[in-house]
Structure formats: structure tokens, C-alpha cells
Design an enzyme around this catalytic site. Structure first.
Site, PDB file in Angstrom:
ATOM      1  N   ASN A  61      33.038  51.319  40.686  1.00  0.00           N
ATOM      2  CA  ASN A  61      32.465  50.006  40.985  1.00  0.00           C
ATOM      3  C   ASN A  61      31.300  49.766  40.004  1.00  0.00           C
ATOM      4  O   ASN A  61      30.348  50.558  39.964  1.00  0.00           O
ATOM      5  CB  ASN A  61      31.980  50.012  42.445  1.00  0.00           C
ATOM      6  CG  ASN A  61      31.369  48.701  42.859  1.00  0.00           C
ATOM      7  OD1 ASN A  61      30.637  48.077  42.100  1.00  0.00           O
ATOM      8  ND2 ASN A  61      31.645  48.275  44.072  1.00  0.00           N
ATOM      9  N   HIS A  73      26.525  47.610  39.997  1.00  0.00           N
ATOM     10  CA  HIS A  73      25.104  47.899  39.801  1.00  0.00           C
ATOM     11  C   HIS A  73      24.686  47.909  38.340  1.00  0.00           C
ATOM     12  O   HIS A  73      23.500  47.856  38.032  1.00  0.00           O
ATOM     13  CB  HIS A  73      24.707  49.174  40.530  1.00  0.00           C
ATOM     14  CG  HIS A  73      24.828  48.974  42.011  1.00  0.00           C
ATOM     15  ND1 HIS A  73      24.181  47.955  42.664  1.00  0.00           N
ATOM     16  CD2 HIS A  73      25.571  49.597  42.945  1.00  0.00           C
ATOM     17  CE1 HIS A  73      24.503  47.984  43.952  1.00  0.00           C
ATOM     18  NE2 HIS A  73      25.349  48.972  44.138  1.00  0.00           N
ATOM     19  N   HIS A 122      32.635  43.364  42.676  1.00  0.00           N
ATOM     20  CA  HIS A 122      32.456  42.512  43.860  1.00  0.00           C
ATOM     21  C   HIS A 122      31.778  41.216  43.427  1.00  0.00           C
ATOM     22  O   HIS A 122      30.605  41.213  43.057  1.00  0.00           O
ATOM     23  CB  HIS A 122      31.592  43.268  44.878  1.00  0.00           C
ATOM     24  CG  HIS A 122      31.384  42.541  46.167  1.00  0.00           C
ATOM     25  ND1 HIS A 122      30.637  43.071  47.193  1.00  0.00           N
ATOM     26  CD2 HIS A 122      31.817  41.333  46.620  1.00  0.00           C
ATOM     27  CE1 HIS A 122      30.633  42.233  48.213  1.00  0.00           C
ATOM     28  NE2 HIS A 122      31.332  41.156  47.881  1.00  0.00           N
ATOM     29  N   ARG A 180      30.165  38.377  44.651  1.00  0.00           N
ATOM     30  CA  ARG A 180      29.578  37.900  45.912  1.00  0.00           C
ATOM     31  C   ARG A 180      29.430  36.392  45.878  1.00  0.00           C
ATOM     32  O   ARG A 180      29.299  35.788  44.807  1.00  0.00           O
ATOM     33  CB  ARG A 180      28.212  38.556  46.129  1.00  0.00           C
ATOM     34  CG  ARG A 180      28.278  40.066  46.306  1.00  0.00           C
ATOM     35  CD  ARG A 180      26.925  40.613  46.711  1.00  0.00           C
ATOM     36  NE  ARG A 180      26.596  40.202  48.047  1.00  0.00           N
ATOM     37  CZ  ARG A 180      26.711  40.989  49.127  1.00  0.00           C
ATOM     38  NH1 ARG A 180      27.102  42.233  49.003  1.00  0.00           N
ATOM     39  NH2 ARG A 180      26.403  40.530  50.317  1.00  0.00           N
ATOM     40  N   ARG A 236      24.990  37.661  43.115  1.00  0.00           N
ATOM     41  CA  ARG A 236      23.743  38.406  42.857  1.00  0.00           C
ATOM     42  C   ARG A 236      23.910  39.502  41.809  1.00  0.00           C
ATOM     43  O   ARG A 236      22.946  39.915  41.192  1.00  0.00           O
ATOM     44  CB  ARG A 236      23.145  38.959  44.138  1.00  0.00           C
ATOM     45  CG  ARG A 236      23.818  40.182  44.697  1.00  0.00           C
ATOM     46  CD  ARG A 236      23.046  40.747  45.861  1.00  0.00           C
ATOM     47  NE  ARG A 236      23.125  39.879  47.014  1.00  0.00           N
ATOM     48  CZ  ARG A 236      23.164  40.318  48.291  1.00  0.00           C
ATOM     49  NH1 ARG A 236      23.101  41.601  48.539  1.00  0.00           N
ATOM     50  NH2 ARG A 236      23.241  39.476  49.283  1.00  0.00           N
ATOM     51  N   GLU A 246      36.721  42.829  44.655  1.00  0.00           N
ATOM     52  CA  GLU A 246      36.130  42.826  45.993  1.00  0.00           C
ATOM     53  C   GLU A 246      35.562  41.453  46.271  1.00  0.00           C
ATOM     54  O   GLU A 246      34.864  40.887  45.413  1.00  0.00           O
ATOM     55  CB  GLU A 246      34.983  43.839  45.991  1.00  0.00           C
ATOM     56  CG  GLU A 246      35.031  44.836  47.096  1.00  0.00           C
ATOM     57  CD  GLU A 246      33.787  45.666  47.099  1.00  0.00           C
ATOM     58  OE1 GLU A 246      32.788  45.241  47.688  1.00  0.00           O
ATOM     59  OE2 GLU A 246      33.805  46.744  46.503  1.00  0.00           O
ATOM     60  N   THR A 257      30.450  46.614  64.292  1.00  0.00           N
ATOM     61  CA  THR A 257      29.175  47.313  64.471  1.00  0.00           C
ATOM     62  C   THR A 257      28.964  48.364  63.384  1.00  0.00           C
ATOM     63  O   THR A 257      27.842  48.655  63.015  1.00  0.00           O
ATOM     64  CB  THR A 257      29.121  47.994  65.859  1.00  0.00           C
ATOM     65  OG1 THR A 257      30.368  48.638  66.071  1.00  0.00           O
ATOM     66  CG2 THR A 257      28.871  46.991  66.956  1.00  0.00           C
ATOM     67  N   GLU A 292      40.597  50.227  53.224  1.00  0.00           N
ATOM     68  CA  GLU A 292      39.573  51.094  52.638  1.00  0.00           C
ATOM     69  C   GLU A 292      38.629  51.472  53.763  1.00  0.00           C
ATOM     70  O   GLU A 292      37.979  50.605  54.360  1.00  0.00           O
ATOM     71  CB  GLU A 292      38.826  50.386  51.504  1.00  0.00           C
ATOM     72  CG  GLU A 292      37.755  51.289  50.915  1.00  0.00           C
ATOM     73  CD  GLU A 292      37.308  50.888  49.523  1.00  0.00           C
ATOM     74  OE1 GLU A 292      38.146  50.428  48.733  1.00  0.00           O
ATOM     75  OE2 GLU A 292      36.106  51.046  49.255  1.00  0.00           O
ATOM     76  N   HIS A 295      31.988  53.934  49.938  1.00  0.00           N
ATOM     77  CA  HIS A 295      30.627  53.526  50.285  1.00  0.00           C
ATOM     78  C   HIS A 295      29.745  54.749  50.506  1.00  0.00           C
ATOM     79  O   HIS A 295      29.954  55.516  51.427  1.00  0.00           O
ATOM     80  CB  HIS A 295      30.526  52.607  51.506  1.00  0.00           C
ATOM     81  CG  HIS A 295      29.232  51.842  51.500  1.00  0.00           C
ATOM     82  ND1 HIS A 295      29.109  50.581  50.939  1.00  0.00           N
ATOM     83  CD2 HIS A 295      27.988  52.192  51.897  1.00  0.00           C
ATOM     84  CE1 HIS A 295      27.863  50.187  51.023  1.00  0.00           C
ATOM     85  NE2 HIS A 295      27.155  51.148  51.594  1.00  0.00           N
TER      86      HIS A 295
HETATM   87  N1  PXP Z   1      34.017  50.081  48.487  1.00  0.00           N
HETATM   88  C1  PXP Z   1      33.580  48.898  48.969  1.00  0.00           C
HETATM   89  C2  PXP Z   1      34.555  48.030  49.692  1.00  0.00           C
HETATM   90  C3  PXP Z   1      32.253  48.486  48.779  1.00  0.00           C
HETATM   91  O1  PXP Z   1      31.830  47.305  49.260  1.00  0.00           O
HETATM   92  C4  PXP Z   1      31.390  49.316  48.046  1.00  0.00           C
HETATM   93  C5  PXP Z   1      29.978  48.896  47.808  1.00  0.00           C
HETATM   94  O2  PXP Z   1      29.915  47.824  46.964  1.00  0.00           O
HETATM   95  C6  PXP Z   1      31.896  50.506  47.535  1.00  0.00           C
HETATM   96  C7  PXP Z   1      33.218  50.883  47.793  1.00  0.00           C
HETATM   97  C8  PXP Z   1      31.064  51.427  46.703  1.00  0.00           C
HETATM   98  O3  PXP Z   1      29.979  51.868  47.429  1.00  0.00           O
HETATM   99  P1  PXP Z   1      28.832  52.655  46.684  1.00  0.00           P
HETATM  100  O4  PXP Z   1      28.244  51.708  45.679  1.00  0.00           O
HETATM  101  O5  PXP Z   1      27.886  53.009  47.778  1.00  0.00           O
HETATM  102  O6  PXP Z   1      29.470  53.839  46.033  1.00  0.00           O
END
Ligand code: PXP
Length: 255
Positions: free
Chosen positions: A12, A15, A48, A50, A54, A75, A106, A156, A199
Site C-alpha cells: 500500500n 503513506h 486508497h 479517499r 488526503r 481501495e 465495532t 480482507e 492493517h
Molecule cells: N488493507 C486495507 C483494506 C487498509 O485499509 C489498509 C490501511 O490503509 C491496509 C490494508 C494497510 O494497513 P497498514 O498501512 O496498517 O499496513
């Protein structure tokens, strides 16, 4: 199925865009990171887009599609705007994630059961376009059943609660979460769903998830991009793959 079954790594790159956007310029470029990761051996790129843009922007998605010869896991929130963008972009897969409070369970995953009426036509439109739909859900039997009923090809599993409990030293809670992930992966695979997870994963937690033979793919961002500051992205991809292969080779032994 061959044994051990293969496991894919998706990076991903959100960042990288977060750091770029902090200065408002073009550096560092998430597409450059995706190209480097592709050369280092990742199997796919996740980004992703958004609703508030952002981190990843529309132009990043277009460039990843045009420049990176790997499957794109797009995403997105399950909105009309995003479905239209996905249909125009034609990614390999769309991972539907919650962005607003009321869309979440939750545990933080998508409330596929509660949002079924909204999700159904959107998933159908993506399926009809040949885009694999993945639902980012908690390892909750009701959510897994909803994903199946909604004709998603993939779930996922949200590993965030497990990783957070582990990092905070809440061992009993972490073990209970891992047991839920294990059961969820098994249950989803038995229903014919492909199972991914992500995640908060790092080398250790990715290795442990890779031990579960039902997990076909891990999607990892924050740890790998952060660790790349110290080790370089190439080395981080290599080490993550090694961790996952160790886990996969140990699969079937005590998790
Ligand atoms: N999978 C999904 C669906 C996510 O939303 C994220 C976070 O953007 C990730 C994986 C990756 O998570 P992390 O950045 O904490 O490794």
C-alpha cells in the site's frame, strides 16, 4: 492446491503520498515507490483514493494503472463517485472500506451486513465489469456470511485489533483476536471466498498470518513505508517476503 499454497504481498503506497502532500509538491512520488516495489518483487499495489483525497489523488491512480505492470487493488468507499471512478479505471480489484463512522462495525471493518442494501448494486456493477470485489471486514461470522451473500469474490480480514492488542501487551486479548482471525479465514475459505488480510502488520505479524493456509494475500503499508526510511524499500520488500515465506513454510504447525 499445492502445499504450501502461495501467498501474495501487496504494498500500500498511500503513506508515500501522505509525505508528499505534507509539502504540497511532487516528492516523494508514490508511483516511483510502486515501480521500485514491483522491481523488488511485490505482487500487487494497493492505493486508497479517499473521498477527501488526503493522500492518494486521482492522478496517482491513473499513473499507477498506466505505468505499473502489476495488479492494482483500488481501495475505496462504496459510493457512487468511487464506483464510477473504478469502472473508468478498471483496476484488477476494488477493496471496499468504511470511511464514515456509520459504515463501520465495532471492530472497524466494513459493516457489510448492515450496509447490504447499499452495497449490493455497487458490488454487482463492479462484478459485471470484471473487477474483483474485496470487502474489508472484521473476522465476524455475520460479516463473512454477508460478503458471500453479496457475491464479493474476496474478503480482507481486518488485522488491526489483533496488532494493536499485541503492541499494547494485551496478550489474552491478542490471542482471542488471533483465534477469531483463524476461524474467520477458515470459515470464509469454506464458503468459497478468497481470503486476504491487512492493517497494522509488521514482519512478525505478517509471518504469523502467513501460517494460515487460507490467507492468499497480505496488504501492508504503514510499517513497510516507515521501515523503508531506515532500510530502503527494496530491502524491506525482501525481508517481508522472507517473513511471509517462513510463515507459509511453517503453516499447519502451531500458529
Ligand atoms: N488493507 C486495507 C483494506 C487498509 O485499509 C489498509 C490501511 O490503509 C491496509 C490494508 C494497510 O494497513 P497498514 O498501512 O496498517 O499496513
Amino acid at each position: 492446491m499445492t502445499f504450501p499454497a502461495p501467498i501474495r504481498l501487496g504494498l500500500n503506497v498511500d503513506h508515500v503520498a501522505t509525505v508528499r502532500n505534507a509539502r504540497g509538491g511532487a516528492h516523494p512520488d508514490p508511483v516511483r515507490a510502486a515501480l521500485l516495489a514491483a522491481a523488488a518483487g511485490v505482487d500487487g499495489i494497493t492505493a486508497h483514493l479517499r473521498e477527501d483525497r488526503r493522500h492518494i489523488r486521482d492522478a496517482d491512480i491513473a499513473r499507477i494503472r498506466a505505468e505499473v505492470a502489476l495488479p492494482l487493488n483500488f481501495e475505496m468507499a462504496a459510493t457512487d463517485e468511487m464506483v464510477a471512478l473504478a469502472l473508468a479505471t478498471k483496476p484488477h480489484a476494488c477493496c471496499l472500506v468504511p470511511e464514515r463512522r456509520e459504515e463501520r462495525t465495532t471492530e472497524g471493518g466494513l459493516d457489510a451486513a448492515g450496509q447490504a442494501a447499499d452495497l449490493k448494486p455497487r458490488i454487482a456493477a463492479l462484478n459485471a465489469a470484471g473487477i474483483r470485489v474485496s470487502l474489508f471486514i472484521a473476522p465476524d461470522p455475520a460479516q463473512i456470511a454477508a460478503a458471500r451473500a453479496l457475491k464479493a469474490a474476496v474478503i480482507e480480514l481486518h488485522t488491526g485489533a489483533w496488532c494493536e492488542a499485541l503492541a499494547a501487551g494485551r496478550a489474552a486479548e491478542a490471542e482471542a483476536e488471533f483465534a477469531r482471525l483463524t476461524a474467520g479465514a477458515r470459515e470464509a475459505a469454506a464458503l468459497g471466498l478468497e481470503v486476504h488480510a491487512g492493517h497494522g502488520l509488521d514482519y512478525d505479524t505478517a509471518e504469523r498470518m502467513a501460517r494460515l493456509p487460507e490467507i492468499a494475500e497480505l496488504n501492508i503499508g504503514h510499517f513497510m513505508i516507515g521501515e523503508a526510511i531506515f532500510e530502503g524499500l527494496d530491502g524491506v520488500v525482501r525481508q517481508m517476503r522472507e517473513a511471509m515465506e517462513r510463515g507459509r513454510a511453517a503453516g499447519g504447525l502451531a500458529a
